[in-house]
Design a protein around this motif. Structure first.
Motif, PDB file in Angstrom:
ATOM      1  N   LEU A 267       0.823  -1.213   0.000  1.00  0.00           N
ATOM      2  CA  LEU A 267       0.000   0.000   0.000  1.00  0.00           C
ATOM      3  C   LEU A 267       0.857   1.262   0.000  1.00  0.00           C
ATOM      4  O   LEU A 267       0.577   2.217  -0.742  1.00  0.00           O
ATOM      5  CB  LEU A 267      -0.926  -0.011   1.215  1.00  0.00           C
ATOM      6  CG  LEU A 267      -2.003  -1.100   1.236  1.00  0.00           C
ATOM      7  CD1 LEU A 267      -2.805  -1.037   2.523  1.00  0.00           C
ATOM      8  CD2 LEU A 267      -2.925  -0.974   0.030  1.00  0.00           C
ATOM      9  N   ALA A 268       1.930   1.260   0.819  1.00  0.00           N
ATOM     10  CA  ALA A 268       2.818   2.423   0.836  1.00  0.00           C
ATOM     11  C   ALA A 268       3.504   2.620  -0.508  1.00  0.00           C
ATOM     12  O   ALA A 268       3.661   3.745  -0.992  1.00  0.00           O
ATOM     13  CB  ALA A 268       3.857   2.270   1.950  1.00  0.00           C
ATOM     14  N   GLY A 269       3.906   1.521  -1.138  1.00  0.00           N
ATOM     15  CA  GLY A 269       4.540   1.622  -2.455  1.00  0.00           C
ATOM     16  C   GLY A 269       3.597   2.150  -3.513  1.00  0.00           C
ATOM     17  O   GLY A 269       3.991   2.965  -4.363  1.00  0.00           O
ATOM     18  N   VAL A 270       2.347   1.699  -3.480  1.00  0.00           N
ATOM     19  CA  VAL A 270       1.368   2.177  -4.468  1.00  0.00           C
ATOM     20  C   VAL A 270       1.110   3.670  -4.292  1.00  0.00           C
ATOM     21  O   VAL A 270       1.048   4.434  -5.270  1.00  0.00           O
ATOM     22  CB  VAL A 270       0.064   1.372  -4.333  1.00  0.00           C
ATOM     23  CG1 VAL A 270      -1.055   2.018  -5.133  1.00  0.00           C
ATOM     24  CG2 VAL A 270       0.273  -0.060  -4.804  1.00  0.00           C
ATOM     25  N   LEU A 271       0.976   4.132  -3.046  1.00  0.00           N
ATOM     26  CA  LEU A 271       0.749   5.560  -2.805  1.00  0.00           C
ATOM     27  C   LEU A 271       1.937   6.402  -3.252  1.00  0.00           C
ATOM     28  O   LEU A 271       1.771   7.463  -3.880  1.00  0.00           O
ATOM     29  CB  LEU A 271       0.458   5.782  -1.325  1.00  0.00           C
ATOM     30  CG  LEU A 271      -0.864   5.198  -0.802  1.00  0.00           C
ATOM     31  CD1 LEU A 271      -0.981   5.429   0.706  1.00  0.00           C
ATOM     32  CD2 LEU A 271      -2.051   5.829  -1.522  1.00  0.00           C
ATOM     33  N   ALA A 272       3.166   5.941  -2.918  1.00  0.00           N
ATOM     34  CA  ALA A 272       4.355   6.702  -3.320  1.00  0.00           C
ATOM     35  C   ALA A 272       4.506   6.727  -4.837  1.00  0.00           C
ATOM     36  O   ALA A 272       4.829   7.773  -5.421  1.00  0.00           O
ATOM     37  CB  ALA A 272       5.603   6.097  -2.667  1.00  0.00           C
ATOM     38  N   ALA A 273       4.275   5.596  -5.502  1.00  0.00           N
ATOM     39  CA  ALA A 273       4.392   5.566  -6.961  1.00  0.00           C
ATOM     40  C   ALA A 273       3.331   6.440  -7.615  1.00  0.00           C
ATOM     41  O   ALA A 273       3.599   7.129  -8.611  1.00  0.00           O
ATOM     42  CB  ALA A 273       4.282   4.123  -7.456  1.00  0.00           C
ATOM     43  N   ALA A 274       2.106   6.438  -7.066  1.00  0.00           N
ATOM     44  CA  ALA A 274       1.056   7.293  -7.624  1.00  0.00           C
ATOM     45  C   ALA A 274       1.404   8.772  -7.476  1.00  0.00           C
ATOM     46  O   ALA A 274       1.195   9.576  -8.402  1.00  0.00           O
ATOM     47  CB  ALA A 274      -0.275   6.982  -6.938  1.00  0.00           C
ATOM     48  N   ALA A 275       1.975   9.143  -6.325  1.00  0.00           N
ATOM     49  CA  ALA A 275       2.384  10.538  -6.147  1.00  0.00           C
ATOM     50  C   ALA A 275       3.507  10.905  -7.115  1.00  0.00           C
ATOM     51  O   ALA A 275       3.533  12.006  -7.684  1.00  0.00           O
ATOM     52  CB  ALA A 275       2.830  10.758  -4.697  1.00  0.00           C
TER      53      ALA A 275
END
Length: 358
Positions: A267-275
């Protein structure tokens, strides 16, 4: 203007989310009955919803590839042996002696039912993955998927879409030219027919390449805006960190030891990649003409695939014996009821949309 109501009106990202959810569910089980049910669900949805576009024929090619992978896996288990010990010997092949430096590898020998069952379960799981990906290719319009990509991935998306549509267009050209030669009474088989069909196909591919290059140049492909250096560094850090988090989280979810840290990292990786992708989109000077809406039907299609993945993932933790039947001792697999019902949720797109008339 008439509003589209068929499968092509659903957001292509919803179809990919649905198929990837089913593929994730396939990775959580080796039960051949559940895997066969997953393949049947994808086949039914594709058969009732695909259009007459060239990319919609890719499902059959992926199904043939999946069958070939399964047969190759069984062949290797027969010829090279299996790491699973077995007591039910089916046949004994002549064993080829190997040098001392090839210890641990054998050619021939005993072929056991336990080894073949283990190879069949493993190969069927990989075949189900390929079939799920083929369903996404058959249902999602690649051009509309390219239009829906973030601005930071636009150039990469163009290369991927061109690569994905090359083979279907090539097959369509070959069929069209062979049909034209048959109508003219000319041979379309053998070396002579292959040469006389191959040259026009290559000429058509070259013309499409030139037309694509001209269209990209007319639309200003490759232009980029100037952004501050701090924004570029932040974008790079967020994107790389997010992708590393996604890889580590996915690995954690696929292993028994990493189940605790896998989901938070993912989840943290998906949020960082989306940002990072959102910041990177500032460099792309691109507008969208009539963007595809993510409507209620898209949410339902994507949600059905996500629900299948979540329920099968939970089932692999709560009842691993039903989802991963063992090959030693050799027992007949049974169909667990609630995981089978969870897989049937993948049929939700069949009741939400209807196929467009040809």
């Amino acid at each position: 203007m008439r509003e589209r109501s068929g499968p092509d009106s659903i957001h292509p990202g919803a179809w990919w989310t649905w198929s990837l959810g089913l593929a994730t569910a396939a990775t959580r089980t080796t039960n051949p009955l559940l895997l066969t049910l997953l393949i049947t669900v994808t086949a039914y949805v594709v058969a009732t919803h695909r259009t007459s576009a060239p990319w919609s024929r890719s499902y059959a090619a992926f199904a043939k590839l999946a069958l070939a992978v399964l047969l190759v896996r069984l062949f290797f288990a027969t010829a090279l042996g299996s790491p699973v010990p077995g007591t039910h010997t089916l046949l004994t092949l002549p064993e080829v002696p190997l040098p001392h430096w090839a210890q641990g590898i054998r050619l021939g020998g005993e072929v056991t039912a336990e080894g073949l069952a283990f190879a069949f379960y493993d190969g069927l799981r990989l075949a189900a993955l390929l079939v799920c990906v083929g369903a996404a290719n058959a249902l999602a319009n690649p051009a509309r998927l390219l239009k829906s990509l973030p601005g930071a991935l636009y150039e990469t998306g163009v290369a991927v879409v061109v690569a994905l549509t090359f083979a279907p267009n090539l097959v369509a050209d070959v069929r069209r030219l062979r049909a034209a030669r048959r109508l003219r009474g000319r041979p379309d088989r053998g070396p002579r027919g292959l040469l006389q069909v191959g040259l026009p196909v290559l000429e058509g591919a070259l013309e499409r390449s030139v037309a694509l290059a001209a269209a990209m140049d007319a639309r200003g492909y490759g232009r980029s805006a100037q952004v501050p250096a701090s924004v570029r560094r932040t974008t790079t850090a967020l994107t790389l960190g997010g992708l590393l988090g996604v890889c580590a989280g996915t690995y954690g979810l696929l292993t028994a030891e990493g189940g605790v840290y896998g989901l938070p990292l993912l989840l943290a990786g998906v949020l960082a990649a989306a940002a990072g992708l959102r910041l990177g989109g500032r460099r792309t000077l691109r507008t969208r003409y009539r963007p595809d809406p993510w409507d209620r039907r898209a949410w339902l299609v994507a949600g059905s695939g996500a629900a299948v993945a979540a329920l099968l993932t939970a089932g692999s933790v709560l009842d691993p014996g039903a989802l991963t039947p063992g090959a030693v001792p050799l027992v007949a697999p049974t169909l667990p009821l609630w995981p089978a019902a969870a897989v049937l949720l993948g049929l939700a797109p069949a009741s939400l949309t209807s196929r467009e008339p040809s």
